[in-house]
Design an enzyme around this catalytic site. Structure first.
Site, mmCIF file in Angstrom:
data_model
loop_
_atom_site.group_PDB
_atom_site.id
_atom_site.type_symbol
_atom_site.label_atom_id
_atom_site.label_comp_id
_atom_site.label_asym_id
_atom_site.label_seq_id
_atom_site.Cartn_x
_atom_site.Cartn_y
_atom_site.Cartn_z
ATOM 1 N N PRO A 16 13.579 37.713 36.185
ATOM 2 C CA PRO A 16 14.286 38.209 35.001
ATOM 3 C C PRO A 16 13.727 39.571 34.601
ATOM 4 C CG PRO A 16 12.695 36.502 34.403
ATOM 5 C CD PRO A 16 12.725 36.555 35.890
ATOM 6 N N MET A 17 14.609 40.559 34.393
ATOM 7 C CA MET A 17 14.164 41.897 34.024
ATOM 8 C C MET A 17 15.081 42.469 32.950
ATOM 9 S SD MET A 17 13.078 43.618 37.675
ATOM 10 C CE MET A 17 14.466 42.966 38.624
ATOM 11 N N CYS A 101 5.654 39.082 29.298
ATOM 12 C CA CYS A 101 6.105 40.450 29.033
ATOM 13 C C CYS A 101 4.997 41.253 28.356
ATOM 14 C CB CYS A 101 7.348 40.456 28.155
ATOM 15 S SG CYS A 101 7.937 42.136 27.792
ATOM 16 N N ASN A 201 4.435 36.176 41.948
ATOM 17 C CA ASN A 201 5.164 37.383 41.559
ATOM 18 C C ASN A 201 4.189 38.564 41.484
ATOM 19 O OD1 ASN A 201 6.353 38.635 38.435
ATOM 20 N ND2 ASN A 201 7.334 39.036 40.386
#
Length: 320
Positions: A16-17, A101, A201
């Site tokens: 998700p970005m 984040c 990741n």
């Protein structure tokens, strides 16, 4: 690969970005054999207060059979309430909680990676979301907030005990943002420490990188972020490489062709005005490294209408 009741065709996911993983880009990546894709991160607070623009962020396309939705926030009950928007949506097959984040505007509110400094609150969030969700609940995290607070192993265990069905670990601290090198060793340690699936990741830019992180960490899957920007072919390439098949790379013309197709999808889903603005960064990623790419990028950035952009790209492709 399987997480809870959600099953995936392969274990190479699109991360998700924010500002990147909208419907158009997810479609392109799924066409390139991406095993699973997530929405941009969505504010649980904005959903709670009925923000229409935020609700549009988890819309899916007719070509998407399944998608993961990623939410962020710091209020357990508000986070749990978000599930009301997803529980009856058959295409949304899991809910991911952002605890990784590093953006200042997120961290300053105690959200995103700031939650790694507050495992008690993070645990409460997972428990409440898990209680409210009819879908598997996962957590995306970093290895810690900074070099003095690398706590991912204990944090991962805490998330598992709180009910998380899987975790994704980016091998950097929040303070690192995206500089330095991702620590794959500690991702491997997390994999040994928990029983739930672990997705690795960070710094996966080639098929060879993917093979190395899978072998080094023994993680259950991998998540591609920046490595997919302008390069959705990476998903196909990884599957080819790990299956001992010849790895295929796009020609310069193919890169421009897919860029144009991506652009048209963006117009279809987001409208002309938004697509013209949003696609500027994507075009820069697609043509990076090609001859005269800076000149083309500068020309496109001055264009206010898609017709002009397509004309530039068509002429550019013919010169490659």
């Amino acid at each position: 690969m399987k997480i809870g009741k959600a099953e995936f065709c392969n274990n190479v996911f699109l991360a998700p970005m924010a500002g990147v993983t909208d419907r158009a880009f997810r479609e392109i990546c799924r066409e390139m054999q991406c095993g699973f894709a997530y929405t941009e991160m969505i504010s649980s607070k904005a959903l709670f207060y009925g923000n229409k623009k935020t609700q549009d962020m988890f819309l899916t396309s007719s070509k998407e059979k399944s998608v993961g939705v990623q939410i962020f926030g710091s209020d357990p009950l508000v986070m749990a309430k978000s599930c009301d928007f997803f529980n009856d949506n058959e295409k949304i097959v899991l809910v991911d909680i952002n605890m990784g984040c590093p953006a200042h505007k997120i961290v300053k509110n105690g959200e995103g990676s700031a939650l790694m400094k507050n495992p008690i609150l993070a645990s409460q969030i997972v428990k409440e979301v898990k209680r409210a969700s009819l879908k598997p609940v996962t957590v995306k995290m970093r290895i810690g907030f900074d070099d003095r607070n690398i706590n991912v192993i204990d944090f991962a265990k805490c998330m598992e005990q709180s009910g998380a069905d899987a975790i994704a670990v980016h091998g950097r601290t929040s303070a690192q943002m995206y500089i330095g090198k991702a620590n794959w060793d500690i991702i491997g340690e997390v994999k040994k420490a928990v029983k739930i699936p672990v997705i690795g990741n960070g710094d996966i830019f080639t098929a060879e990188d993917a093979d190395r992180i899978l072998n080094k960490t023994q993680c259950d899957g991998i998540m591609i972020g920046r490595g997919a920007m302008g390069n959705p072919w990476i998903f196909n390439q990884i599957l080819q490489y790990v299956n001992n098949c010849p790895v295929e790379y796009p020609t310069p013309r193919e890169r421009v062709d897919v860029c144009i197709r991506h652009y048209k999808k963006s117009i279809y889903y987001s409208g002309e005005n938004r697509a013209v603005k949003e696609m500027r960064k994507h075009i820069a990623w697609y043509i990076k490294g090609l001859k005269n790419s800076k000149e083309i990028k500068d020309k496109i950035n001055y264009e206010k209408h898609s017709e002009g952009v397509f004309e530039i790209l068509d002429k550019y492709r013919d010169l490659l």
